[in-house]
Scaffold this motif. Structure first.
Motif, PDB file in Angstrom:
ATOM      1  N   LEU A  31      -0.637  -8.537   0.490  1.00  0.00           N
ATOM      2  CA  LEU A  31      -1.597  -7.546  -0.279  1.00  0.00           C
ATOM      3  C   LEU A  31      -2.872  -8.519  -0.562  1.00  0.00           C
ATOM      4  O   LEU A  31      -4.021  -8.106  -0.519  1.00  0.00           O
ATOM      5  N   HIS A  34      -4.796  -9.564   2.066  1.00  0.00           N
ATOM      6  CA  HIS A  34      -5.555  -8.857   2.811  1.00  0.00           C
ATOM      7  C   HIS A  34      -6.805  -8.215   2.145  1.00  0.00           C
ATOM      8  O   HIS A  34      -7.794  -8.076   2.459  1.00  0.00           O
ATOM      9  N   ALA A  35      -6.700  -8.200   0.853  1.00  0.00           N
ATOM     10  CA  ALA A  35      -7.653  -7.947  -0.056  1.00  0.00           C
ATOM     11  C   ALA A  35      -8.879  -9.199   0.017  1.00  0.00           C
ATOM     12  O   ALA A  35     -10.126  -8.499   0.099  1.00  0.00           O
ATOM     13  N   HIS A  65      -4.599  -1.103   8.511  1.00  0.00           N
ATOM     14  CA  HIS A  65      -4.305  -1.122   7.096  1.00  0.00           C
ATOM     15  C   HIS A  65      -3.194  -0.984   6.468  1.00  0.00           C
ATOM     16  O   HIS A  65      -3.073  -0.987   5.246  1.00  0.00           O
ATOM     17  N   ALA A  67      -0.044  -3.446   5.141  1.00  0.00           N
ATOM     18  CA  ALA A  67       0.070  -4.855   4.290  1.00  0.00           C
ATOM     19  C   ALA A  67       0.969  -5.798   5.279  1.00  0.00           C
ATOM     20  O   ALA A  67       1.291  -6.980   4.994  1.00  0.00           O
ATOM     21  N   LEU A 232      -5.149  -0.114  -0.889  1.00  0.00           N
ATOM     22  CA  LEU A 232      -4.557  -1.615  -1.305  1.00  0.00           C
ATOM     23  C   LEU A 232      -4.374  -1.860  -2.744  1.00  0.00           C
ATOM     24  O   LEU A 232      -3.310  -2.471  -3.190  1.00  0.00           O
ATOM     25  N   GLU A 235      -1.220  -0.066  -3.782  1.00  0.00           N
ATOM     26  CA  GLU A 235      -0.109  -0.756  -3.346  1.00  0.00           C
ATOM     27  C   GLU A 235       0.253  -1.961  -4.040  1.00  0.00           C
ATOM     28  O   GLU A 235       1.386  -2.211  -4.214  1.00  0.00           O
TER      29      GLU A 235
END
Lengths: 267, 58
Positions: A31, A34-35, A65, A67, A232, A235
């Motif tokens: 995550l 990803h961010a 989208h 993760a 995100l 999560e």
């Protein structure tokens, strides 16, 4: 004798830190990576270091989208293998001095090292509270000690300052750190009064201590817009709190085990 | 040897307090270094750990 108690805490902390690293890799680290793809988009003036990122880490690439998709895994693997710490090129972040991971470690090694240090630190803090207050941590009560540590260090401060992803808007760092440290200290003191002290006055004082920093209020950013998708963030907040709960339960149990095996072995 | 005030504990009160305070100081130092210290090298090394633990970061 004293050294044995400290040694027991170190062993438990290093063990928990190693397990924490494995737990983070499952959900939290993907995550974060990803961010970082969204970090420093239009909000940041110059996404410095973008050219150094591997193609799969470029903004606008074909990511789903989730993760846990292949792209995130690839990006994660690239992060480990890369000799350069690509992911630290935070757009819009102003560092005065040169950064970089110490000893030329990879990103994963740096995280593992930091987890071991943090694990040993939290273990020593937990053992210190136990020793000073005279309430031994055992295997039987270790999980509860761990849960109390998680409440004081993670859940209660997260009410005001939820775990942030890279690229999230936030108030001045120093203000947040001061509020965070004060909240951890007040929460720990409040939990001590609430759990380990008898009497109504102690319970009430404990609740007042725990509530005080939230009544005062955590420092909040003036502008809460972010390029990082809200999903995100949601999560990540849950994943971070869940993995730290896992860490603290393991830490409490292993500290209880280490206390019984190491510290009292020579009795 | 001082008489222990905690029967279930093999440490004397003084030793226990000394060990406890030592552990608190050492632990605070390590957690500060991993989570809060304002050094770029420490920040970059511990970056993912800081986010994962919810330390205030950036």
């Amino acid at each position: 004798m004293i050294v044995k108690y400290l040694l027991a805490a170190l062993v438990a902390g290093l063990f928990s830190g190693a397990l924490m690293t494995a737990a983070q890799e499952a959900r939290v680290i993907p995550l974060i990576l990803h961010a970082e793809e969204y970090e420093g988009g239009e909000a940041a003036p110059a996404p410095a270091g973008t050219e150094a990122q591997p193609p799969e880490a470029q903004p606008g690439s074909t990511h789903e989208h989730s993760a846990l998709d292949i792209g995130a895994v690839l990006s994660e693997v690239a992060g480990y293998l890369s000799p350069v710490s690509v992911a630290y090129a935070h757009g819009g972040e102003a560092h005065d001095d040169e950064g970089g991971i110490m000893f030329g470690m990879s990103r994963f090694s740096g995280t593992l090292f930091a987890n071991l240090v943090a694990g040993a630190g939290f273990a020593l803090l937990l053992a210190g509270v136990s020793l000073v207050s005279g309430n031994p941590i055992t295997v039987a009560n270790g999980a509860l000690w761990g849960a109390a540590g998680w409440l004081a260090v993670h859940l209660l401060p997260a009410i005001g300052l939820p775990p942030e992803l890279p690229g999230f808007p936030a108030a001045e760092l120093a203000d947040r750190q001061v509020w965070w440290m004060a909240t951890v200290a007040l929460s720990a003191g409040g939990l001590y009064l609430l759990i380990l002290m008898d009497g109504l006055a102690a319970k009430v004082a404990g609740i007042v201590l725990i509530a005080a920093p939230h009544v005062y209020g955590a420092p909040q950013p003036a502008d809460i817009t972010s390029n990082v998708p809200a999903v995100l963030g949601a999560e990540f907040a849950v994943a971070a709190l869940a993995t730290t709960l896992f860490f603290w339960i393991v830490l409490g149990l292993s500290l209880g085990f280490a206390n019984e095996k190491i510290a009292k072995a020579d009795r | 040897m001082a008489v222990s005030h905690v029967s279930s504990n093999s440490l004397s009160l003084n030793d226990r307090l000394f060990a406890g305070i030592t552990a608190l100081l050492l632990g605070a130092f390590l957690v500060f270094g991993a989570g809060l210290a304002n050094s770029s090298v420490l920040h970059d090394t511990a970056h993912d750990t800081r986010h994962a633990y919810g330390f205030p970061c950036h």
